[in-house]
Design a protein around this motif. Structure first.
Motif, PDB file in Angstrom:
ATOM      1  N   ASP A 114       0.908  -1.346  -0.166  1.00  0.00           N
ATOM      2  CA  ASP A 114       0.131  -0.265  -0.234  1.00  0.00           C
ATOM      3  C   ASP A 114       0.701   1.576   0.259  1.00  0.00           C
ATOM      4  N   ARG A 115       1.601   1.378   0.812  1.00  0.00           N
ATOM      5  CA  ARG A 115       2.613   2.151   0.646  1.00  0.00           C
ATOM      6  C   ARG A 115       3.361   2.423  -0.201  1.00  0.00           C
ATOM      7  N   LEU A 116       3.625   1.487  -1.136  1.00  0.00           N
ATOM      8  CA  LEU A 116       4.471   1.588  -2.294  1.00  0.00           C
ATOM      9  C   LEU A 116       3.805   2.103  -3.564  1.00  0.00           C
ATOM     10  N   ALA A 117       3.062   1.846  -3.305  1.00  0.00           N
ATOM     11  CA  ALA A 117       1.613   2.475  -4.547  1.00  0.00           C
ATOM     12  C   ALA A 117       1.190   3.900  -4.197  1.00  0.00           C
ATOM     13  N   LEU A 118       1.540   4.554  -3.603  1.00  0.00           N
ATOM     14  CA  LEU A 118       1.864   5.829  -2.532  1.00  0.00           C
ATOM     15  C   LEU A 118       2.737   6.565  -3.635  1.00  0.00           C
ATOM     16  N   ARG A 119       4.003   5.795  -3.748  1.00  0.00           N
ATOM     17  CA  ARG A 119       5.400   6.151  -3.913  1.00  0.00           C
ATOM     18  C   ARG A 119       5.223   7.139  -5.361  1.00  0.00           C
ATOM     19  N   LYS A 120       6.415   8.098  -5.417  1.00  0.00           N
ATOM     20  CA  LYS A 120       6.833   9.279  -7.018  1.00  0.00           C
ATOM     21  C   LYS A 120       8.383   9.131  -7.138  1.00  0.00           C
ATOM     22  N   ASN A 121       8.499   8.973  -8.208  1.00  0.00           N
ATOM     23  CA  ASN A 121      10.058   9.057  -8.080  1.00  0.00           C
ATOM     24  C   ASN A 121      11.048   8.175  -7.715  1.00  0.00           C
ATOM     25  N   HIS A 122      10.655   7.027  -7.722  1.00  0.00           N
ATOM     26  CA  HIS A 122      11.183   5.787  -6.770  1.00  0.00           C
ATOM     27  C   HIS A 122      11.805   4.661  -7.736  1.00  0.00           C
ATOM     28  N   PHE A 123      12.674   4.270  -8.458  1.00  0.00           N
ATOM     29  CA  PHE A 123      13.156   3.302  -9.650  1.00  0.00           C
ATOM     30  C   PHE A 123      12.786   1.929  -8.569  1.00  0.00           C
ATOM     31  N   MET A 124      11.980   1.985  -7.377  1.00  0.00           N
ATOM     32  CA  MET A 124      12.128   0.157  -7.036  1.00  0.00           C
ATOM     33  C   MET A 124       9.945   0.201  -7.708  1.00  0.00           C
ATOM     34  N   PRO A 125      10.113  -0.522  -8.608  1.00  0.00           N
ATOM     35  CA  PRO A 125       8.721  -0.644  -8.926  1.00  0.00           C
ATOM     36  C   PRO A 125       8.354  -1.485  -8.388  1.00  0.00           C
ATOM     37  N   LYS A 126       7.014  -1.211  -7.883  1.00  0.00           N
ATOM     38  CA  LYS A 126       6.934  -1.919  -6.680  1.00  0.00           C
ATOM     39  C   LYS A 126       5.825  -3.620  -6.706  1.00  0.00           C
ATOM     40  N   GLY A 127       6.242  -4.548  -7.717  1.00  0.00           N
ATOM     41  CA  GLY A 127       6.006  -4.951  -8.770  1.00  0.00           C
ATOM     42  C   GLY A 127       7.232  -6.700  -8.224  1.00  0.00           C
ATOM     43  N   LEU A 128       9.085  -5.753  -7.760  1.00  0.00           N
ATOM     44  CA  LEU A 128       9.810  -6.130  -7.149  1.00  0.00           C
ATOM     45  C   LEU A 128       9.512  -6.421  -5.754  1.00  0.00           C
ATOM     46  N   LEU A 129       8.473  -5.962  -5.190  1.00  0.00           N
ATOM     47  CA  LEU A 129       8.226  -6.625  -3.528  1.00  0.00           C
ATOM     48  C   LEU A 129       8.252  -7.397  -3.636  1.00  0.00           C
ATOM     49  N   GLN A 130       7.216  -8.380  -4.054  1.00  0.00           N
ATOM     50  CA  GLN A 130       6.999  -9.534  -3.462  1.00  0.00           C
ATOM     51  C   GLN A 130       8.429 -10.357  -3.965  1.00  0.00           C
ATOM     52  N   SER A 131       9.287 -10.799  -5.036  1.00  0.00           N
ATOM     53  CA  SER A 131      10.474 -11.286  -4.751  1.00  0.00           C
ATOM     54  C   SER A 131      11.055 -10.985  -3.429  1.00  0.00           C
ATOM     55  N   GLN A 132      10.831  -9.258  -3.091  1.00  0.00           N
ATOM     56  CA  GLN A 132      11.600  -8.881  -1.842  1.00  0.00           C
ATOM     57  C   GLN A 132      11.766  -9.386  -1.013  1.00  0.00           C
ATOM     58  N   PHE A 133      10.578  -9.961  -0.615  1.00  0.00           N
ATOM     59  CA  PHE A 133      10.119 -10.788   0.254  1.00  0.00           C
ATOM     60  C   PHE A 133       9.759 -12.243   0.644  1.00  0.00           C
ATOM     61  N   ASP A 134      10.822 -12.605  -0.974  1.00  0.00           N
ATOM     62  CA  ASP A 134      10.952 -13.821  -0.933  1.00  0.00           C
ATOM     63  C   ASP A 134      12.310 -14.700  -1.044  1.00  0.00           C
ATOM     64  N   THR A 135      13.551 -13.137  -0.705  1.00  0.00           N
ATOM     65  CA  THR A 135      14.450 -12.805  -0.556  1.00  0.00           C
ATOM     66  C   THR A 135      14.728 -12.684   0.540  1.00  0.00           C
ATOM     67  N   LEU A 136      14.683 -12.050   1.037  1.00  0.00           N
ATOM     68  CA  LEU A 136      14.219 -12.011   3.103  1.00  0.00           C
ATOM     69  C   LEU A 136      14.434 -12.792   3.777  1.00  0.00           C
ATOM     70  N   LYS A 137      16.073 -13.289   4.358  1.00  0.00           N
ATOM     71  CA  LYS A 137      16.040 -13.941   6.078  1.00  0.00           C
ATOM     72  C   LYS A 137      15.908 -12.970   7.113  1.00  0.00           C
ATOM     73  N   GLU A 138      14.894 -12.603   7.548  1.00  0.00           N
ATOM     74  CA  GLU A 138      15.255 -12.467   8.388  1.00  0.00           C
ATOM     75  C   GLU A 138      15.913 -12.279   8.916  1.00  0.00           C
ATOM     76  N   PRO A 139      16.175 -11.013  10.451  1.00  0.00           N
ATOM     77  CA  PRO A 139      17.376 -11.101  11.126  1.00  0.00           C
ATOM     78  C   PRO A 139      17.508 -12.257  12.398  1.00  0.00           C
ATOM     79  N   LYS A 140      18.383 -12.927  12.677  1.00  0.00           N
ATOM     80  CA  LYS A 140      18.317 -13.572  14.328  1.00  0.00           C
ATOM     81  C   LYS A 140      18.813 -12.266  15.761  1.00  0.00           C
ATOM     82  N   LYS A 141      19.806 -11.127  14.910  1.00  0.00           N
ATOM     83  CA  LYS A 141      20.823 -10.271  15.655  1.00  0.00           C
ATOM     84  C   LYS A 141      20.672  -9.156  15.603  1.00  0.00           C
ATOM     85  N   ALA A 142      19.204  -8.509  15.640  1.00  0.00           N
ATOM     86  CA  ALA A 142      18.796  -7.828  14.976  1.00  0.00           C
ATOM     87  C   ALA A 142      17.939  -6.428  16.281  1.00  0.00           C
ATOM     88  N   ILE A 143      18.026  -5.129  16.367  1.00  0.00           N
ATOM     89  CA  ILE A 143      17.086  -4.369  16.650  1.00  0.00           C
ATOM     90  C   ILE A 143      15.823  -4.822  15.746  1.00  0.00           C
TER      91      ILE A 143
END
Length: 164
Positions: A114-143
């Protein structure tokens, strides 16, 4: 924060890395760097054409961000970077030992989409969001901070967790 630290603010595109990173750097009075500004032109072109980056595309970029971190280790800095995989975080933290920390901005696919749908002038098309979630390995040691709160509340939570 008791000693200068490099804080890598991480998460998928649209999670608020730049907004939170700038506010956090301002609050801590340390330099801010947007990792996107350090991508080589070929990476920006590839992403703007709707193609996700592969590990080879990211290698030199991650090494550059690690060098940037090392250059700022005496003062501390906030560097925003998606840092989606464990191996990316290893490259970013190379030679930093206990002088760095990851701050993970966590949010649901729907909220970020929803946030990405509101963005303007950013080179990351929202279609790539799913690929980012697919790639994401949540960190074990992080805030880890939930993005379903105001930016100021998020920054206050991060600062509080840094002090503990």
């Amino acid at each position: 924060m008791h000693k200068p630290q490099i804080l890598f603010v991480m998460g998928v595109s649209g999670s608020g890395k730049t907004t939170i990173g700038k506010l956090l750097a301002e609050k801590l009075n340390i330099p801010f760097f947007d990792g996107d500004d350090f991508h080589p032109e070929a990476n920006v072109k590839k992403m703007s054409e709707g193609h996700p980056l592969n590990d080879d595309d990211r290698q030199g970029w991650l090494e550059r961000l690690n060098a940037l971190a090392l250059e700022n280790v005496s003062t501390g800095a906030v560097i925003v970077c998606s840092a989606l995989k464990t191996k990316y975080r290893r490259i970013l933290g190379n030679h930093l030992e206990d002088l760095h920390q990851f701050v993970y901005l966590k949010g649901s696919f729907d909220l970020i989409n929803d946030r990405l749908a509101l963005r303007k002038n950013h080179f990351m098309p929202k279609g790539l969001l799913q690929s980012q979630f697919d790639t994401l390995k949540e960190p074990k040691k992080a805030i880890t901070v939930s993005i379903d709160q105001t930016p100021n509340d998020m920054v206050n939570e991060i600062v509080e967790k840094l002090q503990n």
